[in-house]
Design a protein around this motif. Structure first.
Motif, PDB file in Angstrom:
ATOM      1  N   ASP A 186       1.041  -1.214  -0.031  1.00 59.99           N
ATOM      2  CA  ASP A 186       0.066  -0.176   0.119  1.00 59.99           C
ATOM      3  C   ASP A 186       0.741   1.100  -0.001  1.00 59.99           C
ATOM      4  OD1 ASP A 186      -2.557  -0.931   0.069  1.00 59.99           O
ATOM      5  OD2 ASP A 186      -2.039  -2.059   2.346  1.00 59.99           O
ATOM      6  N   SER A 187       0.336   2.246  -0.574  1.00 62.60           N
ATOM      7  CA  SER A 187       1.024   3.507  -0.807  1.00 62.60           C
ATOM      8  C   SER A 187       1.656   3.968   0.887  1.00 62.60           C
ATOM      9  CB  SER A 187       0.268   4.847  -1.194  1.00 62.60           C
ATOM     10  OG  SER A 187      -0.262   4.160  -2.545  1.00 62.60           O
ATOM     11  N   ASP A 188       0.857   3.918   1.795  1.00 60.49           N
ATOM     12  CA  ASP A 188       1.408   4.406   3.249  1.00 60.49           C
ATOM     13  C   ASP A 188       2.379   3.665   3.613  1.00 60.49           C
ATOM     14  OD1 ASP A 188      -0.033   1.889   3.680  1.00 60.49           O
ATOM     15  OD2 ASP A 188      -1.463   3.042   5.174  1.00 60.49           O
ATOM     16  N   MET A 189       2.833   2.403   3.191  1.00 59.95           N
ATOM     17  CA  MET A 189       3.774   1.693   3.607  1.00 59.95           C
ATOM     18  C   MET A 189       5.140   1.758   2.571  1.00 59.95           C
ATOM     19  SD  MET A 189       3.151  -0.146   6.211  1.00 59.95           S
ATOM     20  CE  MET A 189       4.326  -1.438   6.185  1.00 59.95           C
ATOM     21  N   ILE A 190       4.981   2.145   1.506  1.00 62.87           N
ATOM     22  CA  ILE A 190       6.087   2.302   0.357  1.00 62.87           C
ATOM     23  C   ILE A 190       6.670   3.466   0.243  1.00 62.87           C
ATOM     24  CG2 ILE A 190       5.059   2.246  -1.566  1.00 62.87           C
ATOM     25  CD1 ILE A 190       7.708  -0.238  -0.786  1.00 62.87           C
ATOM     26  N   GLU A 191       5.990   4.584   0.594  1.00 61.73           N
ATOM     27  CA  GLU A 191       6.195   6.026   0.389  1.00 61.73           C
ATOM     28  C   GLU A 191       7.668   6.200   0.926  1.00 61.73           C
ATOM     29  OE1 GLU A 191       4.303  10.456   0.512  1.00 61.73           O
ATOM     30  OE2 GLU A 191       3.609   8.731   1.986  1.00 61.73           O
ATOM     31  N   GLU A 192       8.124   5.770   1.919  1.00 60.13           N
ATOM     32  CA  GLU A 192       9.614   5.970   2.333  1.00 60.13           C
ATOM     33  C   GLU A 192      10.640   5.740   1.310  1.00 60.13           C
ATOM     34  OE1 GLU A 192      12.451   5.033   6.025  1.00 60.13           O
ATOM     35  OE2 GLU A 192      10.064   4.981   6.428  1.00 60.13           O
ATOM     36  N   VAL A 193      10.232   4.360   0.929  1.00 59.67           N
ATOM     37  CA  VAL A 193      11.325   3.582   0.080  1.00 59.67           C
ATOM     38  C   VAL A 193      11.413   4.412  -1.247  1.00 59.67           C
ATOM     39  CG1 VAL A 193      11.916   1.412  -0.900  1.00 59.67           C
ATOM     40  CG2 VAL A 193      10.724   1.665   1.261  1.00 59.67           C
ATOM     41  N   GLN A 194      10.403   4.749  -1.833  1.00 55.19           N
ATOM     42  CA  GLN A 194      10.166   5.515  -3.038  1.00 55.19           C
ATOM     43  C   GLN A 194      11.034   6.871  -2.994  1.00 55.19           C
ATOM     44  OE1 GLN A 194       6.541   4.973  -5.431  1.00 55.19           O
ATOM     45  NE2 GLN A 194       6.414   7.149  -5.562  1.00 55.19           N
ATOM     46  N   ASP A 195      10.655   7.643  -1.751  1.00 53.54           N
ATOM     47  CA  ASP A 195      11.359   8.737  -1.716  1.00 53.54           C
ATOM     48  C   ASP A 195      12.863   8.630  -1.576  1.00 53.54           C
ATOM     49  OD1 ASP A 195       8.848  10.068  -1.748  1.00 53.54           O
ATOM     50  OD2 ASP A 195       8.851  10.270   0.460  1.00 53.54           O
ATOM     51  N   SER A 196      13.201   7.551  -1.281  1.00 53.01           N
ATOM     52  CA  SER A 196      14.860   7.239  -1.185  1.00 53.01           C
ATOM     53  C   SER A 196      15.457   7.056  -2.256  1.00 53.01           C
ATOM     54  CB  SER A 196      14.804   6.081  -0.109  1.00 53.01           C
ATOM     55  OG  SER A 196      14.448   6.537   1.191  1.00 53.01           O
ATOM     56  N   LEU A 197      14.642   6.575  -3.422  1.00 48.86           N
ATOM     57  CA  LEU A 197      15.195   6.007  -4.564  1.00 48.86           C
ATOM     58  C   LEU A 197      16.407   6.954  -5.443  1.00 48.86           C
ATOM     59  CD1 LEU A 197      12.065   4.452  -6.462  1.00 48.86           C
ATOM     60  CD2 LEU A 197      14.252   3.271  -5.310  1.00 48.86           C
ATOM     61  N   ASN A 198      15.697   8.339  -5.357  1.00 50.92           N
ATOM     62  CA  ASN A 198      16.727   9.648  -5.826  1.00 50.92           C
ATOM     63  C   ASN A 198      18.020   9.569  -5.453  1.00 50.92           C
ATOM     64  OD1 ASN A 198      16.717  11.569  -8.121  1.00 50.92           O
ATOM     65  ND2 ASN A 198      16.837  12.788  -6.410  1.00 50.92           N
ATOM     66  N   VAL A 199      18.186   9.275  -3.958  1.00 42.78           N
ATOM     67  CA  VAL A 199      19.366   9.472  -3.326  1.00 42.78           C
ATOM     68  C   VAL A 199      20.206   8.276  -3.627  1.00 42.78           C
ATOM     69  CG1 VAL A 199      20.571   9.063  -1.080  1.00 42.78           C
ATOM     70  CG2 VAL A 199      18.214  10.299  -1.322  1.00 42.78           C
ATOM     71  N   GLN A 200      19.824   6.868  -4.067  1.00 42.69           N
ATOM     72  CA  GLN A 200      20.429   5.901  -4.681  1.00 42.69           C
ATOM     73  C   GLN A 200      20.824   6.126  -6.066  1.00 42.69           C
ATOM     74  OE1 GLN A 200      21.635   3.539  -3.174  1.00 42.69           O
ATOM     75  NE2 GLN A 200      21.889   1.934  -4.517  1.00 42.69           N
ATOM     76  N   GLY A 201      20.193   7.383  -6.708  1.00 45.35           N
ATOM     77  CA  GLY A 201      20.676   7.403  -8.109  1.00 45.35           C
ATOM     78  C   GLY A 201      19.681   7.012  -9.236  1.00 45.35           C
ATOM     79  N   ILE A 202      18.406   6.498  -8.899  1.00 49.00           N
ATOM     80  CA  ILE A 202      17.220   5.986  -9.458  1.00 49.00           C
ATOM     81  C   ILE A 202      16.192   7.217  -9.821  1.00 49.00           C
ATOM     82  CG2 ILE A 202      15.639   4.243  -9.634  1.00 49.00           C
ATOM     83  CD1 ILE A 202      17.348   2.519  -7.743  1.00 49.00           C
ATOM     84  N   HIS A 203      16.102   7.541 -11.080  1.00 45.80           N
ATOM     85  CA  HIS A 203      14.924   8.521 -11.376  1.00 45.80           C
ATOM     86  C   HIS A 203      13.833   7.821 -11.603  1.00 45.80           C
ATOM     87  CE1 HIS A 203      18.463  11.303 -11.704  1.00 45.80           C
ATOM     88  NE2 HIS A 203      19.050  10.507 -12.530  1.00 45.80           N
ATOM     89  N   PHE A 204      12.715   7.969 -10.597  1.00 44.51           N
ATOM     90  CA  PHE A 204      11.459   7.397 -10.884  1.00 44.51           C
ATOM     91  C   PHE A 204      10.508   8.218 -11.404  1.00 44.51           C
ATOM     92  CE2 PHE A 204       7.500   5.745  -8.826  1.00 44.51           C
ATOM     93  CZ  PHE A 204       7.072   4.740  -9.643  1.00 44.51           C
ATOM     94  N   TYR A 205       9.732   7.757 -12.414  1.00 42.25           N
ATOM     95  CA  TYR A 205       8.674   8.538 -13.233  1.00 42.25           C
ATOM     96  C   TYR A 205       7.342   7.709 -13.017  1.00 42.25           C
ATOM     97  CZ  TYR A 205      12.974  10.058 -15.360  1.00 42.25           C
ATOM     98  OH  TYR A 205      14.175  10.730 -15.610  1.00 42.25           O
ATOM     99  N   PRO A 206       6.723   8.004 -11.976  1.00 45.10           N
ATOM    100  CA  PRO A 206       5.266   7.504 -11.773  1.00 45.10           C
ATOM    101  C   PRO A 206       4.189   7.982 -12.791  1.00 45.10           C
ATOM    102  CG  PRO A 206       5.558   9.037 -10.103  1.00 45.10           C
ATOM    103  CD  PRO A 206       6.837   8.976 -11.046  1.00 45.10           C
ATOM    104  N   ASN A 207       3.164   7.278 -12.996  1.00 46.62           N
ATOM    105  CA  ASN A 207       2.006   7.753 -13.916  1.00 46.62           C
ATOM    106  C   ASN A 207       2.449   7.989 -15.136  1.00 46.62           C
ATOM    107  OD1 ASN A 207       0.003   7.538 -11.592  1.00 46.62           O
ATOM    108  ND2 ASN A 207       1.099   9.687 -10.958  1.00 46.62           N
ATOM    109  N   GLU A 208       3.421   7.381 -15.783  1.00 48.82           N
ATOM    110  CA  GLU A 208       3.962   7.583 -16.886  1.00 48.82           C
ATOM    111  C   GLU A 208       3.834   6.346 -17.781  1.00 48.82           C
ATOM    112  OE1 GLU A 208       5.194  10.033 -18.605  1.00 48.82           O
ATOM    113  OE2 GLU A 208       6.058  11.509 -17.305  1.00 48.82           O
ATOM    114  N   PHE A 209       3.900   6.747 -19.251  1.00 49.66           N
ATOM    115  CA  PHE A 209       3.362   5.728 -20.198  1.00 49.66           C
ATOM    116  C   PHE A 209       4.566   6.203 -21.517  1.00 49.66           C
ATOM    117  CE2 PHE A 209      -0.444   5.914 -18.113  1.00 49.66           C
ATOM    118  CZ  PHE A 209      -1.040   4.705 -18.142  1.00 49.66           C
ATOM    119  N   LEU A 210       4.938   4.898 -22.219  1.00 45.77           N
ATOM    120  CA  LEU A 210       5.562   5.082 -23.435  1.00 45.77           C
ATOM    121  C   LEU A 210       4.595   5.594 -24.618  1.00 45.77           C
ATOM    122  CD1 LEU A 210       8.546   4.583 -25.127  1.00 45.77           C
ATOM    123  CD2 LEU A 210       7.496   2.401 -25.453  1.00 45.77           C
TER     124      LEU A 210
END
Length: 444
Positions: A186-210
């Motif tokens: 659920d969103s309330d459980m994974i938000e902290e991890v998602q927010d940490s991705l950029n620090v790791q060098g991972i650019h995350f693009y939600p709600n996106e399509f090719l």
């Protein structure tokens, strides 16, 4: 009895090994279209390579010698073209010749395959992978790439992004959902991890399509999303998969997504044909099911089917799913239904989510975890749980899986007799406390 297993991936191999360990009275045949050296390949081999856990991808294939020693007859490079359930026959293609093979009992364990990427982007540096051969192509491309685009933020895509980012590559992770791992957390459980991705060098693009791409000399150099264009050396579609059930149409009952319908004992609509692994969906009711490939589930189904075939019939819980990973410093574990998916399954649920201390208060170095329990409103039966922590909580996740499988209620869990060891644990286990908090809230 002649037992034939189609598919020598994790489920098929586990079924063959279990059958031979349980009794030597049966003839067991394992049939697969892959060559002998590629059987039982762990599809995360690419990740293990970049973590320097293995040097060659062949290190995570299955050593078939123990199977042969147990008496399993392995037939490789054979494609099953058709089956005749009425006459208990298989029609195989081997070296451009047709073979007819009989069976008394049949186990379907064909697994799933990646959807062909050329239907999405037809270019040399665009890949999907699961087996050994495709993984080697992916590995060769990734070794040279610096800008890597990954479509799909499920386990496979996120784990790949994580290990590649640790090597200094620039990673772009794209998903059409607003959160990573949306099928498991659920969103309330994974938000902290998602927010940490950029620090790791991972650019995350939600709600996106090719929506488009650019290529030079049949190699993609840019992918165009709804909101932006990204440069790319290599493009990966790791999460597109489909069940390998094409030859089963009109032979056994299938769902509309081509997954196989089975009963509690993993029998198909044909009494002598069983199905296990990816081709059997997570099943909540006659009308609600989800196609979700998981190795853990496949091998446990294999053992259940083997026991049933030799006369120890045991039902398999087709609802429960359990999975875990480690991303950056986080252990992530999920079991059962999420709160956000429950309404789509016609489930009326409540939940409790909090941060808990895993150690006694008098221990100087505190260990913390974020924990969530999901339960049915009317019966208070626990149907889902999620763990996020920088501690390794795999055994806690396994415990939660067992509690859910045995239909434990919040009331049961509040008084479950967990061990107290003063050097390591609080007086009450945190799961006792979570359940008790629910009862406090409902008693007000």
């Amino acid at each position: 009895m002649k037992i034939v297993i189609i598919g020598a991936s994790h489920g098929g191999i586990a079924a063959a090994m279990s059958l031979c360990k349980l009794t030597s009275k049966n003839e067991v045949y394992l049939i697969d279209k892959k060559p002998l050296h590629a059987l039982g390949y762990i599809s995360s081999g690419v990740n293990l390579h970049f973590q320097n856990i293995i040097q060659e991808l062949t290190e995570v294939t299955t050593d078939v010698q123990p199977l042969i020693d147990l008496g399993v007859n392995i037939l490789t490079e054979r494609q099953v073209m058709d089956i005749d359930p009425k006459n208990h026959k298989l029609f195989l293609e081997y070296e451009d010749q047709e073979e007819i093979f009989s069976y008394d009992k049949l186990i379907l364990a064909m697994g799933s395959s990646p959807t062909a990427v050329n239907t999405i982007i037809d270019a040399e540096n665009v890949f999907t992978y699961k087996g050994l051969e495709e993984s080697q192509y992916v590995l060769d491309s990734l070794e040279k790439a610096q800008q890597i685009v990954i479509f799909g933020a499920g386990y496979i895509g996120l784990e790949l992004a994580n290990v590649l980012a640790a090597t200094g590559r620039e990673i772009h992770l794209i998903d059409n959902m607003p959160m990573i791992l949306s099928r498991y957390f659920d969103s309330d459980m994974i938000e902290e991890v998602q927010d940490s991705l950029n620090v790791q060098g991972i650019h995350f693009y939600p709600n996106e399509f090719l929506i488009d791409y650019q290529a030079v000399d049949n190699k993609v150099n840019k992918v165009c999303l709804l909101s932006k264009t990204i440069e790319a050396d290599t493009v990966i579609f790791p999460s597109q998969a489909q069940p390998n059930t094409g030859f089963l149409r009109d032979k056994v009952a299938l769902n509309e997504d081509d997954t196989v319908i089975v009963n509690d004992y993993l029998q198909t609509s044909e009494q002598d044909i069983y199905a296990i692994g990816d081709i059997v969906p997570i099943t909540y009711s006659k009308t609600a099911h989800v196609f979700m490939p998981l190795v853990t589930r496949a091998v446990h189904m294999a053992r259940a089917a083997a026991l049933s075939l030799i006369g120890h019939a045991i039902p398999f819980d087709r609802e429960n799913k359990v999975s875990a990973t480690k991303i950056m410093d986080y252990f992530l574990g999920s079991v059962g239904v999420t709160e956000e998916e429950a309404p789509f399954l016609d489930m009326d649920v409540s939940s409790i989510q909090t941060e808990v201390c895993l150690t006694p208060t008098y221990i100087a170095q505190q260990k913390i975890a974020k924990v969530k329990l999901i339960y049915q409103k009317d019966t208070m039966e626990i149907i889902g749980a999620q763990l996020v922590s920088k501690e390794h909580l795999l055994q806690d996740l396994n415990l939660l899986s067992a509690l859910i499988q045995h239909k434990t209620t919040i009331l049961d869990l509040a008084v479950e007799n967990f061990c107290f060891v003063p050097q390591y644990t609080p007086l009450f286990h945190y799961l006792n406390e979570l359940a008790f908090q629910v009862l406090q809230q409902t008693s007000d």
